[in-house]
Scaffold this active site. Structure first.
Site, PDB file in Angstrom:
ATOM      1  N   TYR A 154     -21.486  10.908 -29.250  1.00  0.00           N
ATOM      2  CA  TYR A 154     -21.093  11.967 -28.306  1.00  0.00           C
ATOM      3  C   TYR A 154     -20.015  11.439 -27.347  1.00  0.00           C
ATOM      4  CZ  TYR A 154     -21.898  16.077 -25.295  1.00  0.00           C
ATOM      5  OH  TYR A 154     -21.751  17.243 -24.575  1.00  0.00           O
ATOM      6  N   GLN A 255     -19.821   8.231  -8.370  1.00  0.00           N
ATOM      7  CA  GLN A 255     -20.562   7.073  -7.852  1.00  0.00           C
ATOM      8  C   GLN A 255     -19.939   5.763  -8.336  1.00  0.00           C
ATOM      9  OE1 GLN A 255     -25.014   8.191  -8.089  1.00  0.00           O
ATOM     10  NE2 GLN A 255     -24.068   9.323  -9.739  1.00  0.00           N
TER      11      GLN A 255
END
Ligand code: NAD
Length: 255
Positions: A154, A255
């Site tokens: 993916y 982040q």
């Protein structure tokens, strides 16, 4: 006046999740919509969205089949006269680390998530370039920006969609076609695809909570969160936007 009033949109994988939410929103904002899927339930989605059958149509399409792309585009143009928007949304996931993933599953996933985006983009450029242009929106993912140890196939497919989109955008811009090509990068969105991922440990609520934790904003995304991003890229509001990657992820990649 809707934000995509009078435009004609083709949305793949429209039977559920992000695809059906996008079809609904584009219809509400004035577009005529062809939604396609291998899942015949897409026909009910089209009927529910437009009971008159004049503004929403369903066509069965396997996006991995090049001949079906030619057929679907021809039918779209014969029903609505043109195509202005293509949303390459159909996609699948496979959870297995690089050691456990099989070549067969890898190739199956790439054929839907990456090869079909190439086929759709190529076919849409042919259809759009003689009618003044259009907007192509390719569904990538946060998984095309950062790695995940359990999503190698993916990851590779969505990273491929990200950079393929830029190549196609540059080609269209430099050719003067008036066609814009952009990618969208959702975080985890609560759709049948992610419900399946959340269920893998046997407890869907625990799975959902664990996925929610990954998003600093404190919730998972909704299909509508992504549909609004696609609407922006599909509309003329984004006429200076091409080759870009629009991240909608509740802070996941910040982040
Ligand atoms: P979903 O599984 O809910 O819906 C995907 C649709 O694609 C289904 O209706 C399925 O039948 C269709 N499809 C699968 N293979 C097909 C094929 N060969 N031909 C035609 N249609 C086919 O998925 P979703 O969550 O709505 O995801 C839509 C897109 O967004 C996908 O490309 C996915 O990778 C991407 N995405 C989803 C998330 C998420 O968290 N849900 C996050 C990032 C990116």
């Amino acid at each position: 006046m809707g934000r995509v009033e009078g435009k004609v949109a083709l949305i793949t994988g429209g039977a559920k999740g992000i695809g059906s939410a996008t079809a609904k929103l584009l219809l509400e904002e004035g577009a005529n919509v062809v939604l396609t899927d291998i899942d015949p339930d897409g026909r009910d989605v089209a009927t529910t969205l437009d009971s008159t059958g004049t503004r929403a149509h369903f066509l069965r399409q396997d996006v991995t089949d090049e001949d079906q792309w030619a057929d679907v585009l021809e039918k779209t143009v014969s029903v609505f006269g043109r195509i202005d928007i293509l949303v390459n949304n159909a996609g699948v996931a496979s959870t297995a680390n690089v050691e456990d993933e099989t070549l067969e599953r890898w190739r199956w996933l790439q054929s839907i998530n990456l090869d079909a985006v190439f086929l759709g983009t190529k076919a849409a450029i042919t259809a759009m370039k003689h009618t003044g242009g259009g907007s192509i929106v390719n569904l990538a993912s946060i998984e095309g920006l950062v790695g995940d140890p359990s999503l190698p196939a993916y990851n590779a497919s969505k990273g491929g969609v990200r950079i393929f989109t830029k190549s196609a955008a540059l080609h269209c811009a430099k050719s003067g076609y008036g066609i814009r090509v952009n990618s969208v990068h959702p975080g985890y969105i609560w759709t049948p695809m992610v419900e399946a991922v959340a269920s893998e440990g046997g407890d869907i609520d625990a799975g959902r909570a664990a996925l929610t934790e990954l998003h600093p904003i404190g919730r998972l995304g909704t299909p509508e969160d992504i549909a609004y991003a696609i609407l922006y890229l599909a509309s003329d509001e984004s006429s200076f936007v091409t080759g870009s990657e629009l991240v909608i992820d509740g802070g996941y990649t910040a982040q």
